[in-house]
Design a protein around this motif. Structure first.
Motif, PDB file in Angstrom:
ATOM      1  N   ARG A   1      48.071  38.639  37.585  1.00  0.00           N
ATOM      2  CA  ARG A   1      46.756  38.910  37.350  1.00  0.00           C
ATOM      3  C   ARG A   1      46.859  41.343  37.190  1.00  0.00           C
ATOM      4  O   ARG A   1      46.345  42.087  38.118  1.00  0.00           O
ATOM      5  CB  ARG A   1      45.535  38.866  38.232  1.00  0.00           C
ATOM      6  CG  ARG A   1      43.973  39.646  38.113  1.00  0.00           C
ATOM      7  CD  ARG A   1      43.252  38.339  37.517  1.00  0.00           C
ATOM      8  NE  ARG A   1      42.413  37.820  37.665  1.00  0.00           N
ATOM      9  CZ  ARG A   1      42.491  36.429  37.301  1.00  0.00           C
ATOM     10  NH1 ARG A   1      42.857  36.604  35.875  1.00  0.00           N
ATOM     11  NH2 ARG A   1      43.067  35.595  37.941  1.00  0.00           N
TER      12      ARG A   1
ATOM     13  N   GLU B   1      32.352  41.217  43.131  1.00  0.00           N
ATOM     14  CA  GLU B   1      32.861  40.368  42.335  1.00  0.00           C
ATOM     15  C   GLU B   1      34.811  40.521  42.632  1.00  0.00           C
ATOM     16  O   GLU B   1      35.062  39.807  42.372  1.00  0.00           O
ATOM     17  CB  GLU B   1      32.248  40.652  41.687  1.00  0.00           C
ATOM     18  CG  GLU B   1      33.052  39.597  40.061  1.00  0.00           C
ATOM     19  CD  GLU B   1      32.798  39.831  37.978  1.00  0.00           C
ATOM     20  OE1 GLU B   1      32.307  38.957  37.678  1.00  0.00           O
ATOM     21  OE2 GLU B   1      31.202  40.787  38.393  1.00  0.00           O
TER      22      GLU B   1
ATOM     23  N   LEU C   1      33.551  31.040  40.013  1.00  0.00           N
ATOM     24  CA  LEU C   1      33.922  32.025  39.054  1.00  0.00           C
ATOM     25  C   LEU C   1      33.598  31.760  37.825  1.00  0.00           C
ATOM     26  O   LEU C   1      34.189  30.750  37.488  1.00  0.00           O
ATOM     27  CB  LEU C   1      35.620  32.538  39.421  1.00  0.00           C
ATOM     28  CG  LEU C   1      35.950  33.205  41.180  1.00  0.00           C
ATOM     29  CD1 LEU C   1      37.268  33.146  41.374  1.00  0.00           C
ATOM     30  CD2 LEU C   1      34.701  34.230  41.304  1.00  0.00           C
TER      31      LEU C   1
ATOM     32  N   ASP D   1      42.575  35.681  43.655  1.00  0.00           N
ATOM     33  CA  ASP D   1      44.152  35.258  43.116  1.00  0.00           C
ATOM     34  C   ASP D   1      44.950  35.132  44.471  1.00  0.00           C
ATOM     35  O   ASP D   1      46.065  35.023  44.138  1.00  0.00           O
ATOM     36  CB  ASP D   1      44.193  36.784  42.327  1.00  0.00           C
ATOM     37  CG  ASP D   1      43.883  36.193  41.172  1.00  0.00           C
ATOM     38  OD1 ASP D   1      43.729  35.373  40.265  1.00  0.00           O
ATOM     39  OD2 ASP D   1      43.268  37.691  40.652  1.00  0.00           O
TER      40      ASP D   1
ATOM     41  N   HIS E   1      46.003  30.418  34.345  1.00  0.00           N
ATOM     42  CA  HIS E   1      46.542  30.849  35.624  1.00  0.00           C
ATOM     43  C   HIS E   1      48.247  30.509  35.837  1.00  0.00           C
ATOM     44  O   HIS E   1      48.570  29.780  36.805  1.00  0.00           O
ATOM     45  CB  HIS E   1      45.557  30.364  36.487  1.00  0.00           C
ATOM     46  CG  HIS E   1      43.938  30.699  36.409  1.00  0.00           C
ATOM     47  ND1 HIS E   1      43.367  30.468  35.775  1.00  0.00           N
ATOM     48  CD2 HIS E   1      43.818  32.054  38.263  1.00  0.00           C
ATOM     49  CE1 HIS E   1      42.388  31.716  35.858  1.00  0.00           C
ATOM     50  NE2 HIS E   1      42.678  32.063  37.126  1.00  0.00           N
TER      51      HIS E   1
ATOM     52  N   ARG F   1      35.949  38.586  45.339  1.00  0.00           N
ATOM     53  CA  ARG F   1      35.686  37.152  44.952  1.00  0.00           C
ATOM     54  C   ARG F   1      37.364  36.919  43.846  1.00  0.00           C
ATOM     55  O   ARG F   1      37.726  36.255  44.416  1.00  0.00           O
ATOM     56  CB  ARG F   1      34.361  36.706  44.405  1.00  0.00           C
ATOM     57  CG  ARG F   1      33.490  36.743  45.527  1.00  0.00           C
ATOM     58  CD  ARG F   1      32.570  36.728  44.531  1.00  0.00           C
ATOM     59  NE  ARG F   1      31.528  34.502  44.512  1.00  0.00           N
ATOM     60  CZ  ARG F   1      31.076  34.179  44.967  1.00  0.00           C
ATOM     61  NH1 ARG F   1      31.271  34.667  46.691  1.00  0.00           N
ATOM     62  NH2 ARG F   1      30.747  33.036  45.064  1.00  0.00           N
ATOM     63  N   ILE F   2      37.112  37.619  43.333  1.00  0.00           N
ATOM     64  CA  ILE F   2      38.736  37.150  42.239  1.00  0.00           C
ATOM     65  C   ILE F   2      40.074  37.692  43.225  1.00  0.00           C
ATOM     66  O   ILE F   2      40.779  37.093  42.758  1.00  0.00           O
ATOM     67  CB  ILE F   2      38.408  38.332  41.143  1.00  0.00           C
ATOM     68  CG1 ILE F   2      37.141  37.577  40.352  1.00  0.00           C
ATOM     69  CG2 ILE F   2      39.422  37.674  39.886  1.00  0.00           C
ATOM     70  CD1 ILE F   2      36.786  39.152  39.210  1.00  0.00           C
TER      71      ILE F   2
ATOM     72  N   LEU G   1      42.400  39.423  31.930  1.00  0.00           N
ATOM     73  CA  LEU G   1      40.263  38.915  32.377  1.00  0.00           C
ATOM     74  C   LEU G   1      39.894  39.144  30.994  1.00  0.00           C
ATOM     75  O   LEU G   1      40.755  40.025  30.075  1.00  0.00           O
ATOM     76  CB  LEU G   1      39.622  39.955  33.502  1.00  0.00           C
ATOM     77  CG  LEU G   1      40.680  39.890  34.768  1.00  0.00           C
ATOM     78  CD1 LEU G   1      39.833  41.394  35.263  1.00  0.00           C
ATOM     79  CD2 LEU G   1      40.331  38.852  35.078  1.00  0.00           C
TER      80      LEU G   1
ATOM     81  N   ALA H   1      38.812  27.295  40.626  1.00  0.00           N
ATOM     82  CA  ALA H   1      37.854  28.955  41.149  1.00  0.00           C
ATOM     83  C   ALA H   1      36.248  28.239  40.146  1.00  0.00           C
ATOM     84  O   ALA H   1      35.526  28.869  40.465  1.00  0.00           O
ATOM     85  CB  ALA H   1      38.593  29.682  39.625  1.00  0.00           C
TER      86      ALA H   1
ATOM     87  N   TRP I   1      35.468  37.371  33.131  1.00  0.00           N
ATOM     88  CA  TRP I   1      35.897  35.902  32.820  1.00  0.00           C
ATOM     89  C   TRP I   1      36.900  36.275  33.182  1.00  0.00           C
ATOM     90  O   TRP I   1      37.871  36.195  32.897  1.00  0.00           O
ATOM     91  CB  TRP I   1      36.078  35.231  31.445  1.00  0.00           C
ATOM     92  CG  TRP I   1      34.393  34.602  30.874  1.00  0.00           C
ATOM     93  CD1 TRP I   1      33.773  35.721  30.570  1.00  0.00           C
ATOM     94  CD2 TRP I   1      33.837  33.655  30.754  1.00  0.00           C
ATOM     95  NE1 TRP I   1      32.283  34.519  30.536  1.00  0.00           N
ATOM     96  CE2 TRP I   1      32.591  33.462  30.547  1.00  0.00           C
ATOM     97  CE3 TRP I   1      34.387  32.105  31.426  1.00  0.00           C
ATOM     98  CZ2 TRP I   1      31.420  32.616  30.508  1.00  0.00           C
ATOM     99  CZ3 TRP I   1      33.711  31.158  31.278  1.00  0.00           C
ATOM    100  CH2 TRP I   1      31.838  31.243  30.415  1.00  0.00           C
ATOM    101  N   LEU I   2      38.395  34.905  33.590  1.00  0.00           N
ATOM    102  CA  LEU I   2      39.359  34.513  34.361  1.00  0.00           C
ATOM    103  C   LEU I   2      40.184  33.896  33.521  1.00  0.00           C
ATOM    104  O   LEU I   2      39.691  32.573  33.188  1.00  0.00           O
ATOM    105  CB  LEU I   2      39.893  34.133  35.626  1.00  0.00           C
ATOM    106  CG  LEU I   2      39.356  35.222  37.289  1.00  0.00           C
ATOM    107  CD1 LEU I   2      37.741  35.357  36.918  1.00  0.00           C
ATOM    108  CD2 LEU I   2      39.340  34.105  38.389  1.00  0.00           C
TER     109      LEU I   2
END
Length: 251
Positions: free
Chosen positions: A134, A118, A61, A126, A153, A121-122, A141, A56, A149-150
């Motif tokens: 998520r 955005e 990201l 994922d 995971h 992209r996330i 998040l 990421a 912010w991610l």
């Protein structure tokens, strides 16, 4: 390779997650959220955190910085909670540390607007790593200084729990109907056009090289840590090419 630090003080457990991470101070005088090799979810959770977090980051990201934290089990001797003491005692050696994001708030879709770009992209990322954690129930998040912010995971790449079935598992579509960012009309096609070409063999080799050998040792069916690293890279390389066409339920 990830930066290596030594845990010097265990501060407190963080009981929001099922793996009981802890807040620790290290010899570089920084504070980290630490996930333990001795936790019930095992070292594969830490491997997933490294692969997804570092991938990421390379795709632009925002994820907390990652380090390996060497833990001396003696730090657990003064811990009054038996569960935490047992976790510390069983996690000697390298564990995973994530930068503690001070003053970060949990993401609330009603209070924070996310652009389609955005969000796309996330959601694309994922889908790539098959992140099933998520959802709007548990976004994983954080919002800090107006930026998203991610985190967390560990529940990704579920195929690594059954390597003989990994190819078939990795070929499955991604269900985004419950994704925390689905209401923001994520532009997945544009994200794929921008990000998929970046996911190359060289990039994935760089990312998987960050996994400590100790977390890859003795995996059935693999004769070396590097062979296992290649096994992690192959499904991601294959999914990057067309996973945007197999995202289901996005709005």
């Amino acid at each position: 390779m990830l930066k290596e630090v030594i845990a010097t003080r265990y501060i407190t457990p963080l009981r929001e997650g099922g793996s009981l991470p802890g807040l620790v101070e290290a010899d570089d005088l920084r504070t980290y959220v630490m996930k333990f090799t001795g936790a019930g979810q095992g070292r594969k959770t830490l491997v997933a955190e490294v692969v997804c977090g570092e991938l990421a980051r390379r795709l632009g990201l925002r994820v907390p910085g990652l380090v390996t934290v060497d833990l001396d089990p003696v730090l657990g001797l003064g811990e009054p909670d038996p569960e935490v003491q047992g976790l510390l005692k069983s996690s000697g050696g390298p564990n995973l540390g994530m930068d503690f994001l001070s003053r970060a708030l949990g993401f609330d879709a009603l209070a924070f607007e996310v652009s389609p770009e955005e969000a796309g992209r996330i959601v694309w990322f994922d889908a790539l790593v098959n992140n099933v954690d998520r959802s709007w129930r548990n976004p994983n998040l954080l919002v800090r200084r107006g930026e998203l912010w991610l985190i967390d995971h560990g529940a990704t790449m579920i195929w690594h729990h059954n390597w003989p079935g990994a190819r078939a598992s990795a070929a499955k579509p991604y269900d985004a109907s419950d994704h925390a960012l689905a209401p923001f009309r994520p532009d997945i096609a544009s994200a794929a056009a921008d990000l998929a070409p970046l996911v190359t063999e060289d990039l994935l080799a760089e990312v998987t090289a960050d996994i400590p050998d100790a977390w890859l040792a003795d995996e059935p069916g693999f004769d070396s840590p590097d062979a296992l690293r290649r096994a992690y890279a192959e499904p991601l390389l294959a999914r990057a090419a067309d996973i945007h066409e197999r995202v289901k339920g996005d709005k």
